[in-house]
Enzyme design. Structure first.
Site, PDB file in Angstrom:
ATOM      1  N   CYS A  60       0.830  -1.216   0.000  1.00 36.87           N
ATOM      2  CA  CYS A  60       0.000   0.000   0.000  1.00 36.87           C
ATOM      3  C   CYS A  60       0.863   1.265   0.000  1.00 36.87           C
ATOM      4  CB  CYS A  60      -0.912  -0.048   1.229  1.00 36.87           C
ATOM      5  SG  CYS A  60      -1.767   1.479   1.626  1.00 36.87           S
ATOM      6  N   CYS A  63       0.140   3.813   2.745  1.00 42.24           N
ATOM      7  CA  CYS A  63       0.614   3.286   4.030  1.00 42.24           C
ATOM      8  C   CYS A  63       2.098   3.589   4.204  1.00 42.24           C
ATOM      9  CB  CYS A  63       0.392   1.772   4.106  1.00 42.24           C
ATOM     10  SG  CYS A  63      -1.339   1.277   3.970  1.00 42.24           S
TER      11      CYS A  63
END
Length: 134
Positions: A60, A63
């Protein structure tokens, strides 16, 4: 008894030593197994201390963007427990908290969710940590 549990779970260290972090001085604990996470969660349930759980994934992008931000907040808010969980490693925990997007930050006090931030929203997360840490 702690050493017994540690040997049972295959580690002699504390939960924060479950894995090395990108920052050696990071105050963000990372958990890779459900039993270790459950032990930690149960140990802080009775505490009035705020815990911020970062639900993320290795693939991600947002993230990865938030990782240094989380480390900075952990250094700034030393009275808050910061935890990082990978949704691919602990899907049952992510499901238990109703995580549907990454990153999701769940703010917990005494075992109950008090707030949440979905997405890489640095300012929003910092505001909610500031508001809920007292």
């Amino acid at each position: 008894m702690g050493s017994f549990l540690s040997s049972l779970l295959g580690s002699s260290g504390s939960p924060s030593e479950d894995s090395p972090s990108s920052s050696e001085s990071s105050r963000v604990s990372t958990f890779h197994s459900a039993p270790r996470w459950q032990l930690h969660f149960n140990s802080v349930k009775e505490s009035p201390k705020l815990m911020v759980i970062d639900f993320s994934a290795s693939w991600c992008g947002p993230c990865k963007f938030m990782e240094p931000v989380l480390n900075e907040m952990a250094a700034k808010f030393t009275d808050v427990d910061f935890v990082k969980l990978d949704v691919d490693e602990l899907p049952d925990v992510a499901q238990e908290f109703g995580v549907q997007a990454m990153p999701t930050f769940v703010l917990v006090k005494q075992g109950k969710e008090v707030d949440r931030v979905v997405g890489a929203q640095k300012n929003e997360l910092e505001k909610k940590v500031e508001k809920n840490r007292c």
